[in-house]
Design a protein around this motif. Sequence first.
Motif, PDB file in Angstrom:
ATOM      1  N   ILE A  48      45.283   2.169   7.894  1.00  0.00           N
ATOM      2  CA  ILE A  48      43.907   2.607   8.145  1.00  0.00           C
ATOM      3  C   ILE A  48      43.176   2.732   6.818  1.00  0.00           C
ATOM      4  N   THR A  49      41.885   2.606   6.867  1.00  0.00           N
ATOM      5  CA  THR A  49      41.019   2.809   5.709  1.00  0.00           C
ATOM      6  C   THR A  49      40.232   4.081   5.950  1.00  0.00           C
ATOM      7  N   ILE A  50      40.229   4.968   4.966  1.00  0.00           N
ATOM      8  CA  ILE A  50      39.562   6.257   5.101  1.00  0.00           C
ATOM      9  C   ILE A  50      38.417   6.324   4.105  1.00  0.00           C
ATOM     10  N   LEU A  51      37.248   6.739   4.583  1.00  0.00           N
ATOM     11  CA  LEU A  51      36.085   6.955   3.722  1.00  0.00           C
ATOM     12  C   LEU A  51      35.787   8.442   3.698  1.00  0.00           C
ATOM     13  N   GLU A  52      35.827   9.023   2.509  1.00  0.00           N
ATOM     14  CA  GLU A  52      35.564  10.443   2.339  1.00  0.00           C
ATOM     15  C   GLU A  52      34.429  10.632   1.342  1.00  0.00           C
ATOM     16  N   GLY A  53      33.805  11.773   1.410  1.00  0.00           N
ATOM     17  CA  GLY A  53      32.795  12.119   0.422  1.00  0.00           C
ATOM     18  C   GLY A  53      31.370  11.813   0.831  1.00  0.00           C
ATOM     19  N   TYR A  54      31.161  11.276   2.009  1.00  0.00           N
ATOM     20  CA  TYR A  54      29.797  11.030   2.475  1.00  0.00           C
ATOM     21  C   TYR A  54      29.302  12.309   3.128  1.00  0.00           C
ATOM     22  N   ASN A  55      28.176  12.812   2.685  1.00  0.00           N
ATOM     23  CA  ASN A  55      27.693  14.092   3.201  1.00  0.00           C
ATOM     24  C   ASN A  55      26.342  13.955   3.895  1.00  0.00           C
ATOM     25  N   GLY A  56      26.192  12.916   4.691  1.00  0.00           N
ATOM     26  CA  GLY A  56      24.972  12.726   5.463  1.00  0.00           C
ATOM     27  C   GLY A  56      25.005  13.541   6.744  1.00  0.00           C
ATOM     28  N   ALA A  57      23.976  13.396   7.543  1.00  0.00           N
ATOM     29  CA  ALA A  57      23.901  14.097   8.819  1.00  0.00           C
ATOM     30  C   ALA A  57      24.823  13.424   9.833  1.00  0.00           C
ATOM     31  N   ASP A  58      24.993  14.075  10.970  1.00  0.00           N
ATOM     32  CA  ASP A  58      25.878  13.578  12.013  1.00  0.00           C
ATOM     33  C   ASP A  58      25.426  12.203  12.504  1.00  0.00           C
ATOM     34  N   LYS A  59      24.116  12.008  12.663  1.00  0.00           N
ATOM     35  CA  LYS A  59      23.615  10.713  13.125  1.00  0.00           C
ATOM     36  C   LYS A  59      23.832   9.627  12.073  1.00  0.00           C
ATOM     37  N   ASP A  60      23.812   9.993  10.787  1.00  0.00           N
ATOM     38  CA  ASP A  60      24.090   9.028   9.727  1.00  0.00           C
ATOM     39  C   ASP A  60      25.555   8.590   9.757  1.00  0.00           C
ATOM     40  N   PHE A  61      26.458   9.553   9.993  1.00  0.00           N
ATOM     41  CA  PHE A  61      27.873   9.221  10.130  1.00  0.00           C
ATOM     42  C   PHE A  61      28.076   8.264  11.291  1.00  0.00           C
ATOM     43  N   LYS A  62      27.425   8.564  12.411  1.00  0.00           N
ATOM     44  CA  LYS A  62      27.578   7.737  13.605  1.00  0.00           C
ATOM     45  C   LYS A  62      27.065   6.324  13.348  1.00  0.00           C
ATOM     46  N   ALA A  63      25.907   6.199  12.694  1.00  0.00           N
ATOM     47  CA  ALA A  63      25.320   4.888  12.415  1.00  0.00           C
ATOM     48  C   ALA A  63      26.176   4.092  11.430  1.00  0.00           C
ATOM     49  N   LEU A  64      26.652   4.759  10.383  1.00  0.00           N
ATOM     50  CA  LEU A  64      27.473   4.076   9.379  1.00  0.00           C
ATOM     51  C   LEU A  64      28.799   3.628   9.972  1.00  0.00           C
ATOM     52  N   THR A  65      29.414   4.480  10.782  1.00  0.00           N
ATOM     53  CA  THR A  65      30.680   4.116  11.424  1.00  0.00           C
ATOM     54  C   THR A  65      30.494   2.935  12.362  1.00  0.00           C
ATOM     55  N   LYS A  66      29.449   2.975  13.156  1.00  0.00           N
ATOM     56  CA  LYS A  66      29.192   1.883  14.095  1.00  0.00           C
ATOM     57  C   LYS A  66      28.922   0.578  13.347  1.00  0.00           C
TER      58      LYS A  66
END
Length: 109
Positions: A48-66
């Motif tokens: 697996i690849t893990i990305l840590e350290g991004y501190n955006g809002a919940d919707k930003d996490f969802k958009a970036l992950t998608k």
Amino acid sequence: MDLQDQLKNLFPDHIPENTDSAEEKSPTYWMQEEPILCKYEKRKGKPITILEGYNGADKDFKALTKDLKTLLGVGGSYKKDIIIIQGDYRDKIMAHLKEHGFAVKRVGG
């Protein structure tokens, strides 16, 4: 007679909108100063690849992950401020994030 012609016959006064999306909108994310840490792990024998350290809002996490999952065609999720992508795609993810203006730091190997 195709569907467009049938619709024109049924609704002669209707003016269709331009639905041509030739210019795809680039998703906008919250940008940050600190780099995003991109690391590789194996869990239950699967990479697996893990990305840590991004501190955006919940919707930003969802958009970036998608966006990353769509780009790579793999599964993944985000939990507790960590994005998890199935497989070892560090190079592709780092290149994609750099295109969008993020600072990325590779951790391990």
